[in-house]
Design a protein around this motif. Structure first.
Motif, PDB file in Angstrom:
ATOM      1  N   LEU A 107       1.059  -0.963   4.852  1.00 41.23           N
ATOM      2  CA  LEU A 107      -0.251  -1.478   4.432  1.00 41.23           C
ATOM      3  C   LEU A 107      -1.361  -1.164   5.433  1.00 41.23           C
ATOM      4  O   LEU A 107      -2.500  -1.576   5.208  1.00 41.23           O
ATOM      5  CB  LEU A 107      -0.186  -2.993   4.236  1.00 41.23           C
ATOM      6  CG  LEU A 107       0.796  -3.514   3.203  1.00 41.23           C
ATOM      7  CD1 LEU A 107       0.812  -5.023   3.213  1.00 41.23           C
ATOM      8  CD2 LEU A 107       0.437  -3.001   1.811  1.00 41.23           C
TER       9      LEU A 107
ATOM     10  N   ASN B 195      -1.613  -8.023  -7.561  1.00 42.46           N
ATOM     11  CA  ASN B 195      -2.071  -7.638  -6.222  1.00 42.46           C
ATOM     12  C   ASN B 195      -3.303  -6.749  -6.273  1.00 42.46           C
ATOM     13  O   ASN B 195      -4.187  -6.848  -5.414  1.00 42.46           O
ATOM     14  CB  ASN B 195      -0.944  -6.956  -5.449  1.00 42.46           C
ATOM     15  CG  ASN B 195      -0.036  -7.952  -4.749  1.00 42.46           C
ATOM     16  OD1 ASN B 195      -0.383  -9.119  -4.592  1.00 42.46           O
ATOM     17  ND2 ASN B 195       1.136  -7.496  -4.338  1.00 42.46           N
TER      18      ASN B 195
ATOM     19  N   GLN C 261       7.506  -8.495   1.692  1.00 40.31           N
ATOM     20  CA  GLN C 261       7.726  -7.067   1.430  1.00 40.31           C
ATOM     21  C   GLN C 261       9.196  -6.673   1.518  1.00 40.31           C
ATOM     22  O   GLN C 261       9.516  -5.478   1.436  1.00 40.31           O
ATOM     23  CB  GLN C 261       6.912  -6.225   2.422  1.00 40.31           C
ATOM     24  CG  GLN C 261       5.410  -6.301   2.214  1.00 40.31           C
ATOM     25  CD  GLN C 261       4.636  -5.721   3.378  1.00 40.31           C
ATOM     26  OE1 GLN C 261       4.154  -6.452   4.238  1.00 40.31           O
ATOM     27  NE2 GLN C 261       4.512  -4.397   3.426  1.00 40.31           N
TER      28      GLN C 261
ATOM     29  N   GLU D 181       2.196  -5.710  -9.374  1.00 42.56           N
ATOM     30  CA  GLU D 181       1.232  -4.697  -8.921  1.00 42.56           C
ATOM     31  C   GLU D 181      -0.153  -5.000  -9.484  1.00 42.56           C
ATOM     32  O   GLU D 181      -1.160  -4.895  -8.765  1.00 42.56           O
ATOM     33  CB  GLU D 181       1.684  -3.306  -9.367  1.00 42.56           C
ATOM     34  CG  GLU D 181       0.746  -2.204  -8.890  1.00 42.56           C
ATOM     35  CD  GLU D 181       1.208  -0.816  -9.311  1.00 42.56           C
ATOM     36  OE1 GLU D 181       0.446   0.146  -9.081  1.00 42.56           O
ATOM     37  OE2 GLU D 181       2.312  -0.689  -9.875  1.00 42.56           O
TER      38      GLU D 181
ATOM     39  N   ARG E 228       7.332  -0.232  -3.386  1.00 40.04           N
ATOM     40  CA  ARG E 228       6.277  -0.107  -2.383  1.00 40.04           C
ATOM     41  C   ARG E 228       4.880  -0.117  -3.007  1.00 40.04           C
ATOM     42  O   ARG E 228       3.946  -0.708  -2.457  1.00 40.04           O
ATOM     43  CB  ARG E 228       6.465   1.178  -1.575  1.00 40.04           C
ATOM     44  CG  ARG E 228       7.634   1.169  -0.622  1.00 40.04           C
ATOM     45  CD  ARG E 228       7.785   2.518   0.068  1.00 40.04           C
ATOM     46  NE  ARG E 228       6.642   2.824   0.893  1.00 40.04           N
ATOM     47  CZ  ARG E 228       6.608   2.739   2.226  1.00 40.04           C
ATOM     48  NH1 ARG E 228       7.685   2.348   2.876  1.00 40.04           N
ATOM     49  NH2 ARG E 228       5.525   3.046   2.911  1.00 40.04           N
TER      50      ARG E 228
ATOM     51  N   GLY F 232       4.388  -9.538  -5.062  1.00 44.60           N
ATOM     52  CA  GLY F 232       4.668  -8.124  -4.849  1.00 44.60           C
ATOM     53  C   GLY F 232       6.154  -7.909  -5.048  1.00 44.60           C
ATOM     54  O   GLY F 232       6.961  -8.835  -4.919  1.00 44.60           O
TER      55      GLY F 232
ATOM     56  N   ALA G 193       0.465  -8.106   6.441  1.00 43.98           N
ATOM     57  CA  ALA G 193       1.786  -7.770   5.938  1.00 43.98           C
ATOM     58  C   ALA G 193       2.663  -9.027   5.986  1.00 43.98           C
ATOM     59  O   ALA G 193       2.289 -10.044   6.574  1.00 43.98           O
ATOM     60  CB  ALA G 193       2.407  -6.648   6.770  1.00 43.98           C
TER      61      ALA G 193
ATOM     62  N   VAL H  86      -0.149 -10.280   1.578  1.00 48.30           N
ATOM     63  CA  VAL H  86       0.744  -9.982   0.462  1.00 48.30           C
ATOM     64  C   VAL H  86       1.964 -10.887   0.542  1.00 48.30           C
ATOM     65  O   VAL H  86       2.226 -11.523   1.561  1.00 48.30           O
ATOM     66  CB  VAL H  86       1.191  -8.505   0.463  1.00 48.30           C
ATOM     67  CG1 VAL H  86      -0.003  -7.585   0.355  1.00 48.30           C
ATOM     68  CG2 VAL H  86       2.027  -8.173   1.697  1.00 48.30           C
TER      69      VAL H  86
ATOM     70  N   TYR I 192       2.756  -3.236  -3.389  1.00 49.18           N
ATOM     71  CA  TYR I 192       2.089  -3.738  -2.187  1.00 49.18           C
ATOM     72  C   TYR I 192       0.990  -2.778  -1.721  1.00 49.18           C
ATOM     73  O   TYR I 192      -0.093  -3.205  -1.331  1.00 49.18           O
ATOM     74  CB  TYR I 192       3.102  -3.923  -1.056  1.00 49.18           C
ATOM     75  CG  TYR I 192       4.211  -4.881  -1.366  1.00 49.18           C
ATOM     76  CD1 TYR I 192       4.071  -6.254  -1.159  1.00 49.18           C
ATOM     77  CD2 TYR I 192       5.431  -4.419  -1.872  1.00 49.18           C
ATOM     78  CE1 TYR I 192       5.092  -7.128  -1.440  1.00 49.18           C
ATOM     79  CE2 TYR I 192       6.464  -5.295  -2.160  1.00 49.18           C
ATOM     80  CZ  TYR I 192       6.292  -6.647  -1.944  1.00 49.18           C
ATOM     81  OH  TYR I 192       7.314  -7.520  -2.233  1.00 49.18           O
TER      82      TYR I 192
END
Length: 341
Positions: free
Chosen positions: A139, A75, A94, A72, A104, A65, A121, A91, A107
């Protein structure tokens, strides 16, 4: 090099570098039970890890991510596969999205594609409590991983060098978070001393993230002008880390690092883990063969778990923990020596 470029670099090197020749899960043999007494069709692999209810002990562990469209897409496809097979998903860190809002979406796509699934997260141990809460909210996450990666940072040319506030920050996150907090290693394993310190901070979930899978020392050394290659074999293998954790019975243990297939996952459960994560092995299938093959691979791992349940005469995932096994080689030597300390 920007943070997003580094993310892509990590993926490329992680997929391409050689794994250890010896996987320490091969040092573990499950004791076979010949007299099967169960109905395979009646087996289910639902499991409980503390407050977390999981439909499988397998979950997609933290990978990526924050690297633009490429991450993207990865994921998105991982989340679709997790949704179709009913497994949890973590993920990657972050921190890039917390520093750059444009990232953002790389994720958020996970929750969009898997609205009802279990999602973890992920922040670094340098994160403040406020940043950790923002990552969870991003998330609508069911849990938070805090990754600790000291050696990776030290080898990384642009990595952190000051860790003096990390324990305090981990404790502050734990105190303010209203979802389970999992402290996760990234390939170097956890010793019983480490887990003792975390338990004293009030951490009740750890992902041992042992040596045997993606080797971030090698990954980061490929990015250095003069590699610190003497540390390429640093760390504690995953099976040993799980066994080291057994002295702390109030800590929920997740096994990850070098798990190649369902039988390795079963061995992690037999050694004392309550769930197991896979990352690099699943990413490789996705990148090289596509999402349909990844879904088939996850379903195959579930079949392997159920076959092992039949061969061990157990009806619930939690029962793996009480089954007999034999240790060999370097793993046995380690455990024998550590018993005397």
């Amino acid at each position: 090099m920007s943070r997003s470029e580094r993310k892509i670099d990590h993926i490329r090197h992680a997929l391409g570098h050689e794994r250890d020749v010896h996987n320490h899960f091969d040092d573990v043999t499950i004791v076979h039970q010949s007299l099967a007494r169960l109905d395979y069709q009646a087996l289910n692999i639902n499991t409980q890890v503390g407050e977390l209810s999981l439909s499988s002990p397998l979950f997609v562990n933290a990978m990526t991510g924050g690297g633009g469209e490429k991450t993207e897409e990865i994921n998105r496809n991982l989340a679709i596969a997790a949704s179709q097979t009913g497994i949890g998903m973590a993920v990657g860190s972050q921190m890039s999205a917390l520093k750059n809002p444009e990232e953002r979406k790389t994720y958020e796509i996970v929750r969009k594609m898997n609205p009802d699934g279990v999602v973890f997260a992920n922040v670094g141990s340098e994160a403040t409590a406020d940043l950790a809460k923002e990552a969870v909210d991003m998330l609508e996450a069911n849990a938070l991983q805090i990754h600790v990666n000291t050696l990776q940072e030290l080898i990384m040319p642009e990595g952190d060098r000051d860790f003096s506030n990390r324990l305090k920050q981990i404790e502050q996150i734990r105190e303010t978070m209203d979802v389970p907090v999992i402290v996760k290693e990234v390939g170097y394993g956890m010793s019983r001393e480490t887990i003792k310190v975390l338990a004293e901070l009030g951490i009740s979930y750890v992902d041992v993230g042992g040596r045997g899978g993606t080797n971030f020392s090698k990954v980061e050394n490929l990015r250095r002008e003069k590699p610190l290659s003497s540390f390429n074999n640093w760390g504690i293998p995953t099976p040993i880390s799980i066994l080291e954790s057994l002295q702390h019975d109030k800590v929920h243990v997740i096994g990850s690092g070098g798990i190649r297939h369902g039988l390795d996952g079963v061995k992690a459960l037999a050694l004392g883990a309550e769930a197991f994560g896979m990352a690099g092995a699943l990413l490789k299938v996705l990148v090289e063969e596509g999402i349909e093959v990844l879904v088939e691979e996850i379903e195959h791992i579930h079949r392997e778990i159920k076959v092992a349940m039949m061969l061990m005469n157990i009806e619930e995932v939690a029962q793996f923990k009480n089954q007999p096994y034999v240790l060999h080689g370097l793993t046995k030597e380690w455990i024998d020596q550590r018993k005397s300390l």
